[in-house]
Design a protein around this motif. Structure first.
Motif, mmCIF file in Angstrom:
data_model
loop_
_atom_site.group_PDB
_atom_site.id
_atom_site.type_symbol
_atom_site.label_atom_id
_atom_site.label_comp_id
_atom_site.label_asym_id
_atom_site.label_seq_id
_atom_site.Cartn_x
_atom_site.Cartn_y
_atom_site.Cartn_z
ATOM 1 N N VAL A 22 0.834 -1.207 0.000
ATOM 2 C CA VAL A 22 0.000 0.000 0.000
ATOM 3 C C VAL A 22 0.865 1.253 0.000
ATOM 4 O O VAL A 22 0.632 2.197 -0.766
ATOM 5 C CB VAL A 22 -0.950 -0.005 1.214
ATOM 6 C CG1 VAL A 22 -1.688 1.321 1.315
ATOM 7 C CG2 VAL A 22 -1.931 -1.167 1.109
ATOM 8 N N ILE A 23 1.892 1.261 0.857
ATOM 9 C CA ILE A 23 2.762 2.431 0.939
ATOM 10 C C ILE A 23 3.546 2.615 -0.364
ATOM 11 O O ILE A 23 3.784 3.745 -0.810
ATOM 12 C CB ILE A 23 3.710 2.315 2.148
ATOM 13 C CG1 ILE A 23 2.905 2.337 3.447
ATOM 14 C CG2 ILE A 23 4.718 3.459 2.153
ATOM 15 C CD1 ILE A 23 3.727 2.155 4.693
ATOM 16 N N SER A 24 3.927 1.505 -1.013
ATOM 17 C CA SER A 24 4.613 1.608 -2.304
ATOM 18 C C SER A 24 3.721 2.281 -3.342
ATOM 19 O O SER A 24 4.161 3.160 -4.106
ATOM 20 C CB SER A 24 5.023 0.219 -2.797
ATOM 21 O OG SER A 24 5.939 -0.382 -1.922
ATOM 22 N N LEU A 25 2.429 1.863 -3.374
ATOM 23 C CA LEU A 25 1.492 2.471 -4.314
ATOM 24 C C LEU A 25 1.260 3.949 -4.002
ATOM 25 O O LEU A 25 1.159 4.781 -4.905
ATOM 26 C CB LEU A 25 0.163 1.709 -4.284
ATOM 27 C CG LEU A 25 0.201 0.279 -4.847
ATOM 28 C CD1 LEU A 25 -1.151 -0.396 -4.649
ATOM 29 C CD2 LEU A 25 0.583 0.292 -6.320
ATOM 30 N N ILE A 26 1.194 4.257 -2.693
ATOM 31 C CA ILE A 26 1.021 5.656 -2.300
ATOM 32 C C ILE A 26 2.228 6.484 -2.736
ATOM 33 O O ILE A 26 2.092 7.624 -3.207
ATOM 34 C CB ILE A 26 0.796 5.758 -0.784
ATOM 35 C CG1 ILE A 26 -0.556 5.143 -0.401
ATOM 36 C CG2 ILE A 26 0.869 7.212 -0.326
ATOM 37 C CD1 ILE A 26 -0.806 5.078 1.087
ATOM 38 N N ILE A 31 4.338 10.714 -6.361
ATOM 39 C CA ILE A 31 5.276 11.155 -7.391
ATOM 40 C C ILE A 31 4.529 11.445 -8.692
ATOM 41 O O ILE A 31 4.802 12.436 -9.386
ATOM 42 C CB ILE A 31 6.359 10.084 -7.630
ATOM 43 C CG1 ILE A 31 7.191 9.862 -6.351
ATOM 44 C CG2 ILE A 31 7.259 10.480 -8.786
ATOM 45 C CD1 ILE A 31 8.045 11.031 -5.946
ATOM 46 N N ALA A 32 3.561 10.588 -9.047
ATOM 47 C CA ALA A 32 2.823 10.749 -10.304
ATOM 48 C C ALA A 32 2.021 12.045 -10.308
ATOM 49 O O ALA A 32 2.023 12.783 -11.297
ATOM 50 C CB ALA A 32 1.891 9.547 -10.514
ATOM 51 N N VAL A 33 1.331 12.330 -9.212
ATOM 52 C CA VAL A 33 0.521 13.547 -9.141
ATOM 53 C C VAL A 33 1.399 14.795 -9.239
ATOM 54 O O VAL A 33 1.077 15.750 -9.967
ATOM 55 C CB VAL A 33 -0.311 13.566 -7.843
ATOM 56 C CG1 VAL A 33 -0.973 14.927 -7.640
ATOM 57 C CG2 VAL A 33 -1.365 12.476 -7.867
ATOM 58 N N ALA A 34 2.516 14.785 -8.521
ATOM 59 C CA ALA A 34 3.409 15.946 -8.564
ATOM 60 C C ALA A 34 4.008 16.140 -9.960
ATOM 61 O O ALA A 34 4.080 17.255 -10.477
ATOM 62 C CB ALA A 34 4.525 15.783 -7.528
ATOM 63 N N GLY A 334 6.463 6.000 -10.946
ATOM 64 C CA GLY A 334 5.472 7.018 -10.597
ATOM 65 C C GLY A 334 5.617 8.254 -11.476
ATOM 66 O O GLY A 334 4.623 8.819 -11.954
ATOM 67 N N GLY A 335 6.871 8.692 -11.700
ATOM 68 C CA GLY A 335 7.099 9.859 -12.545
ATOM 69 C C GLY A 335 6.654 9.632 -13.972
ATOM 70 O O GLY A 335 6.074 10.523 -14.599
ATOM 71 N N VAL A 387 16.504 12.661 -10.365
ATOM 72 C CA VAL A 387 17.399 13.087 -9.282
ATOM 73 C C VAL A 387 16.790 12.773 -7.923
ATOM 74 O O VAL A 387 17.473 12.259 -7.021
ATOM 75 C CB VAL A 387 17.702 14.594 -9.407
ATOM 76 C CG1 VAL A 387 18.407 15.101 -8.150
ATOM 77 C CG2 VAL A 387 18.575 14.853 -10.629
ATOM 78 N N ILE A 388 15.489 13.053 -7.770
ATOM 79 C CA ILE A 388 14.831 12.771 -6.493
ATOM 80 C C ILE A 388 14.796 11.267 -6.234
ATOM 81 O O ILE A 388 14.991 10.803 -5.097
ATOM 82 C CB ILE A 388 13.415 13.374 -6.489
ATOM 83 C CG1 ILE A 388 13.508 14.906 -6.413
ATOM 84 C CG2 ILE A 388 12.588 12.831 -5.319
ATOM 85 C CD1 ILE A 388 12.190 15.615 -6.447
ATOM 86 N N GLY A 389 14.588 10.467 -7.286
ATOM 87 C CA GLY A 389 14.608 9.014 -7.121
ATOM 88 C C GLY A 389 15.980 8.514 -6.698
ATOM 89 O O GLY A 389 16.093 7.649 -5.818
ATOM 90 N N LEU A 390 17.047 9.053 -7.304
ATOM 91 C CA LEU A 390 18.407 8.671 -6.921
ATOM 92 C C LEU A 390 18.704 9.037 -5.474
ATOM 93 O O LEU A 390 19.282 8.237 -4.727
ATOM 94 C CB LEU A 390 19.416 9.347 -7.850
ATOM 95 C CG LEU A 390 19.623 8.703 -9.224
ATOM 96 C CD1 LEU A 390 20.511 9.583 -10.083
ATOM 97 C CD2 LEU A 390 20.230 7.310 -9.079
ATOM 98 N N LEU A 391 18.314 10.245 -5.082
ATOM 99 C CA LEU A 391 18.562 10.678 -3.699
ATOM 100 C C LEU A 391 17.798 9.803 -2.709
ATOM 101 O O LEU A 391 18.342 9.407 -1.663
ATOM 102 C CB LEU A 391 18.161 12.146 -3.537
ATOM 103 C CG LEU A 391 19.060 13.172 -4.233
ATOM 104 C CD1 LEU A 391 18.484 14.571 -4.080
ATOM 105 C CD2 LEU A 391 20.476 13.123 -3.655
ATOM 106 N N SER A 392 16.538 9.493 -3.052
ATOM 107 C CA SER A 392 15.737 8.647 -2.150
ATOM 108 C C SER A 392 16.361 7.265 -2.023
ATOM 109 O O SER A 392 16.479 6.710 -0.922
ATOM 110 C CB SER A 392 14.300 8.534 -2.675
ATOM 111 O OG SER A 392 13.685 9.803 -2.760
ATOM 112 N N GLY A 393 16.769 6.682 -3.161
ATOM 113 C CA GLY A 393 17.392 5.374 -3.128
ATOM 114 C C GLY A 393 18.717 5.380 -2.393
ATOM 115 O O GLY A 393 19.038 4.446 -1.641
#
Length: 406
Positions: A22-26, A31-34, A334-335, A387-393
């Protein structure tokens, strides 16, 4: 490659704890909405910029020449004749601008007056924006003016061949006699021939067009001009013509195309666009915290798997890379969904005008939000999401417990 395959399996496989799915989908949804909002907002600002340029192109000339220092160009008539012979130049005309006090039927208002020659329609399409009457160059007689809609409202004026329209300016030349203060002003009485509307505040609030001859007489000018306005032939490049003009005129003149003539207006649109973009980037960063939550729970769930991988020979860097790529995958998926939705919505709005503006559409020049999708904006959003995905990972991979990687 092995790390990527494991990361994909962790992402797609069913988890023992439903909350992780659920949290993965959220996370992906955030990310998709933004990302979708970023694409749509940038496209709408592009549309407003195009709309402003389209409206200004009907008022401003292709090229405008003004002096670097001083208020006027001396011998502007002869200089305009010289510039009209430059290859690529269609017409070069002299215009005069200055402040004046307008008086009509007892009402007073300061205005920016602009004197234009009879062939001014070859340089500007302002005559096509007249909403009442006939433009000054087409009116019977030379003693006529064309008012902006804001000036007409402030003065309560409309086209009339009966009520006088008075313009007053301080006398530019001669001595002032304190005993006769009115002699310090020059006055001209004209008639209102038309009212125009451009839907641009800088042109609609306090402007007035009048014949060049009348403006020069009012301002005590002979051959001087405030600017030389130039039209460019259809098959010529504006930049190429500007280069030729610069070679002739030197450093004493400012030679501006339409964008430079209204640089403040377009700068404000650009500033608003990128400030809004930065705000959405901040929203995207907030959404990325969901990725960190997902990764933390996934690390806890897969702790036994990590020990098994380690015992099979997986290195510490490989284990960290698994979660680095896991975070990147969540952000990119998501992006990608958000960007595709944003592109689809932007194209639909651009071609079909699905979302309309509020208010009375009969009083508007457009009835739907303008929109233009630009590939450069999409690329910028893709880069930000990456970039945000790399930083999060990267942050998630650094949070691996020590007993899982040793």
């Amino acid at each position: 490659m092995l790390a990527l395959r494991i990361a994909l399996r962790y992402l797609l496989a069913k988890k023992s704890h439903t909350a992780v799915n659920v949290i993965s989908l959220i996370s992906m949804a955030g990310i998709a909405v933004a990302a979708m909002a970023m694409v749509c907002v940038l496209s709408v600002f592009n549309g407003f910029s195009d709309l402003a340029f389209e409206r200004l192109s009907m008022v401003d000339p292709d090229i405008k020449v003004t002096p670097v220092s001083g208020k006027v160009i001396n011998n502007a008539d002869s200089l305009a004749e010289r510039l009209s012979e430059v290859p690529g130049v269609g017409v070069a005309v002299v215009t005069v601008e200055d402040q004046a006090l307008a008086i009509f039927n007892g009402a007073q208002s300061p205005l920016m007056i602009k004197g234009v020659p009879a062939n001014y329609s070859d340089v500007s399409e302002i005559a096509s924006l007249v909403i009442d009457g006939e433009f000054v160059n087409e009116a019977a007689g030379k003693g006529c003016v064309s008012l902006s809609v804001g000036s007409a409202i402030n003065l309560g004026a409309r086209p009339s061949m009966e009520k006088p329209f008075v313009l007053t300016v301080p006398r530019r030349m001669g001595r002032i006699n304190p005993a006769f203060p009115l002699a310090a002003f020059t006055t001209d009485t004209l008639l209102v021939s038309s009212v125009y509307q451009t839907n641009q505040a800088e042109f609609d609030n306090d402007r007035l067009y009048m014949p060049l001859e009348s403006a020069r007489k009012l301002l005590d000018y002979t051959s001087e001009g405030s600017a030389i306005e130039i039209s460019v032939l259809d098959n010529s490049s504006v930049d190429a013509v500007i280069g030729r003009l610069e070679a002739i005129l030197g450093d004493g003149y400012i030679i501006a195309d339409r964008l430079r003539q209204q640089s403040d207006s377009f700068r404000m649109i650009s500033i608003e666009k990128w400030i809004t973009f930065l705000m959405l980037v901040f929203v995207l960063v907030m959404a990325s915290f969901n990725i960190l939550s997902t990764m933390s729970m996934l690390i806890i769930e897969k702790e036994d798997n990590l020990r098994i991988l380690r015992s099979l020979g997986a290195s510490e860097s490989m284990l960290r890379r698994i979660f680095l790529e896991e975070g990147l995958l969540i952000a990119l998926i998501g992006g990608a969904i958000g960007i595709l939705l944003g592109v689809g919505l932007s194209l639909a709005q651009q071609h079909f005008g699905l979302i309309s503006l509020g208010g009375d559409h009969s009083q508007m020049s457009i009835d739907a939000y303008p929109c233009r999708l630009a590939l450069s904006d999409v690329c910028i959003v893709v880069c930000v999401v990456g970039v945000i995905g790399l930083l999060s990972g990267f942050i998630s991979s650094r949070s691996l417990p020590s007993d899982s990687v040793k």
